[in-house]
Design an enzyme around this catalytic site. Structure first.
Site, short mmCIF file in Angstrom:
data_model
loop_
_atom_site.label_atom_id
_atom_site.label_comp_id
_atom_site.label_asym_id
_atom_site.label_seq_id
_atom_site.Cartn_x
_atom_site.Cartn_y
_atom_site.Cartn_z
N GLU A 31 15.86 -24.68 43.29
CA GLU A 31 15.06 -24.40 42.09
C GLU A 31 14.48 -25.72 41.58
O GLU A 31 15.22 -26.66 41.30
CB GLU A 31 15.90 -23.74 40.98
CG GLU A 31 16.31 -22.32 41.30
CD GLU A 31 16.97 -21.61 40.12
OE1 GLU A 31 16.64 -21.95 38.95
OE2 GLU A 31 17.79 -20.71 40.37
N GLU B 203 12.57 -13.99 41.84
CA GLU B 203 13.69 -13.40 41.10
C GLU B 203 13.22 -12.13 40.40
O GLU B 203 12.05 -11.98 40.05
CB GLU B 203 14.22 -14.40 40.07
CG GLU B 203 15.45 -13.92 39.32
CD GLU B 203 16.11 -15.02 38.49
OE1 GLU B 203 17.18 -14.76 37.91
OE2 GLU B 203 15.56 -16.15 38.44
N ASN C 190 25.06 -18.42 42.34
CA ASN C 190 23.97 -19.23 41.77
C ASN C 190 24.42 -19.83 40.45
O ASN C 190 25.00 -19.13 39.62
CB ASN C 190 22.73 -18.35 41.53
CG ASN C 190 21.69 -19.05 40.67
OD1 ASN C 190 20.96 -19.90 41.15
ND2 ASN C 190 21.63 -18.69 39.39
N GLU C 191 24.16 -21.12 40.29
CA GLU C 191 24.49 -21.80 39.03
C GLU C 191 25.86 -21.39 38.52
O GLU C 191 26.03 -20.92 37.38
CB GLU C 191 23.39 -21.57 37.99
CG GLU C 191 22.07 -22.20 38.41
CD GLU C 191 20.99 -22.21 37.32
OE1 GLU C 191 21.22 -21.61 36.25
OE2 GLU C 191 19.93 -22.81 37.56
N GLN D 89 8.59 -20.30 40.16
CA GLN D 89 8.81 -19.23 41.12
C GLN D 89 7.48 -18.82 41.73
O GLN D 89 6.44 -19.36 41.38
CB GLN D 89 9.50 -18.06 40.47
CG GLN D 89 10.92 -18.36 40.05
CD GLN D 89 11.66 -17.12 39.54
OE1 GLN D 89 11.23 -15.99 39.67
NE2 GLN D 89 12.79 -17.36 38.92
N TYR E 6 14.54 -29.07 36.84
CA TYR E 6 13.22 -28.69 36.34
C TYR E 6 12.58 -29.85 35.58
O TYR E 6 13.28 -30.61 34.89
CB TYR E 6 13.32 -27.48 35.41
CG TYR E 6 13.62 -26.18 36.11
CD1 TYR E 6 12.58 -25.39 36.62
CD2 TYR E 6 14.92 -25.73 36.27
CE1 TYR E 6 12.84 -24.20 37.27
CE2 TYR E 6 15.20 -24.54 36.92
CZ TYR E 6 14.15 -23.78 37.41
OH TYR E 6 14.40 -22.58 38.07
#
Length: 511
Positions: A315, A48, A195-196, A364, A261
């Site tokens: 992610e 990103e 995204n999201e 990432q 996460y």
């Protein structure tokens, strides 16, 4: 080689003076098995426009003294090729829904600058754009995964991007690409439609996003077959997945994303200076991935029993406090053996759910969150996470060997977690690989593996381990943690004995 029946049983061997947790592992497969192939795209990554992920990470510019190819660091390219990176997601993340791709094409000195509102209000000069990224993917031998702007973009803008990178017919977008120096299209397959969307991508409801997805997806046509990924759920938002599966025709979608996460959102920990209690909490969050994947997959099964639509975990990874003295918005954190544990158990989970999980992207790649590479000017180090990904690449496009595990616990206080994680596969040459993780920082696990129905000619292994779970590589000690030959496994009379150290990752090769 004809696939024969395998039964692999593992039981505890008691030490002479210590009692360790008992672990039983069973693996079975047969010549008529319907086991899925572990998609290589499970081992994909994410880059990103965030902090030093792109600039001062991948990209140093073609005038840099650091050896580079068109501004991209040669040492990073070599390291990622060795790791066998299959795909790379770009340009975000939250950044994707503020990114207008035409700002990043044409002469670099003519490209407009913007403020990166999501990540530290840094100035984004757009010097690294579509051509730079897609040409870098060609250097890597990795397929690009582009995240389209749904939050602040338009249908026409995303449709034009698909044409720009993928069309070989004469049209305004292919003409523009050729004018900017690229004759042939890159033929990008993977596309994220926002995204999201539930958060930084527009704070949408799933019902609203379904209609947005249907509209955008309808106009995304290039020269070849594309793989459209819907912006999926955060963690256990199963209603989001159900709404998408109910509301989107299968003709318009190839994948649904989910993000999770390993993080304590209430109080993030230091990346290196953490207690065992904090380590235990992080591992509990990492192992939750199995529950999340199981439940999201079950919802998808109701509407897609033939499993045509992929679950894309684009992610995942550990998230901690940034390193002292760094910009909080740049998400730069160190990477310890705790991260190796997260990587090992998470990849085992994805492998074991290969029937539905067909892509995943670690967050990432460079200098951001659970990075596989960290840089400091001309210096570069490979993190423990990098080494796990490199060790595990033997599973890419191999056939899953179905696996059941009965593990005793890693206990902390009144809570318990399974101590041992594992997955196994057989590659196209008939070689079996077994990946094992012991998350217990206090005890080793001695395993005795009995194989019935097939004789193996030899066994080799690699291990990643260190004295403390907080250990990590630094720019002064870049090789403190790296894979070593694993010598604590042996075959005798068809039995394999393994001494699996505390907080270790082991990959065995059975020929």
């Amino acid at each position: 080689m004809k696939l024969k029946s395998i039964k692999l049983l593992a039981a505890l061997l008691l030490g002479s003076s210590l009692t360790y947790a008992q672990t039983t592992i069973a693996i079975s497969a047969s010549s008529n098995t319907s086991s899925p192939v572990i998609s290589k795209y499970i081992y994909s990554h994410f880059a990103e426009h965030l902090g030093r992920g792109i600039y001062d990470g991948f990209y140093v510019g073609d005038t840099s003294k650091i050896p580079n190819t068109n501004g991209v660091r040669n040492d990073i390219i070599a390291a990622l090729k060795k790791m066998k990176i299959p795909s790379l997601r770009w340009p975000g993340g939250c950044f994707a829904d503020t990114y207008h791709w035409k700002d990043g094409i044409g002469p670099k000195d003519k490209r407009p600058a913007i403020v990166n509102k999501w990540w530290g209000n840094a100035i984004e000069d757009n010097s690294f754009g579509t051509h730079d990224f897609l040409n870098m993917c060609e250097l890597l031998g990795a397929e690009p995964y582009l995240a389209g702007n749904v939050g602040s973009g338009t249908v026409q803008e995303l449709a034009d991007w698909v044409q720009y990178v993928g069309s070989d017919n004469k049209n305004p977008m292919s003409d523009l690409r050729k004018a900017n120096g690229r004759e042939k299209p890159w033929d990008v397959k993977f596309w994220g439609v926002g995204n999201e969307a539930w958060g930084c991508g527009g704070n949408m409801t799933p019902e609203y996003y379904v209609n947005e997805f249907r509209k955008y997806s309808t106009f995304m046509t290039g020269s070849g077959k594309i793989f459209r990924v819907a912006s999926g759920a955060s963690d256990d938002d199963y209603h989001w997945t159900e709404t998408l599966m109910k509301g989107i025709p299968q003709s318009l979608i190839e994948g649904i994303a989910v993000h999770h996460y390993a993080v304590n959102w209430a109080k993030k920990t230091s990346a290196t200076n953490y207690t065992e209690a904090e380590y235990f909490t992080t591992m509990k969050s990492a192992l939750l991935m199995d529950t999340l994947v199981t439940h999201h997959a079950a919802i998808m099964d109701k509407y897609d029993p033939k499993k045509k639509i992929a679950l894309v975990v684009d992610e995942w990874g550990g998230w901690y406090d940034v390193e002292p003295g760094t910009n909080p918005g740049f998400l730069y954190q160190q990477n310890t053996m705790r991260d190796a544990m997260i990587a090992g158990v998470t990849l085992n989970i994805f492998n074991n759910h290969a029937d539905r999980v067909r892509m995943a992207n670690l967050a990432q790649c460079v200098n951001v969150l659970q990075a596989v590479i960290l840089t400091d000017k001309q210096k570069m180090i490979l993190t423990p996470t990098y080494h796990v990904l490199e060790m595990y690449n033997v599973h890419q496009d191999a056939t899953l060997l179905p696996l059941t595990i009965k593990s005793d616990d890693y206990a902390f206080g009144s809570e318990k977690l399974p101590a041992v994680s594992a997955s196994a596969s057989r590659d196209k040459n008939g070689v079996v690989h077994i990946s094992l993780v012991n998350i217990d920082p206090n005890h080793p696990h001695n395993l005795s593996l009995k194989l019935d129905g097939e004789k193996f000619k030899g066994l080799t292994g690699r291990i990643l381990a260190s004295a403390k779970v907080q250990d990590h590589n630094t720019f002064d000690q870049p090789d403190k943690i790296k894979p070593e030959v694993f010598k604590s496994a042996s075959i005798k009379d068809g039995n394999i004995s393994i001494a699996l150290p505390a907080t270790s990752v082991v990959v065995l090769t059975l020929n």
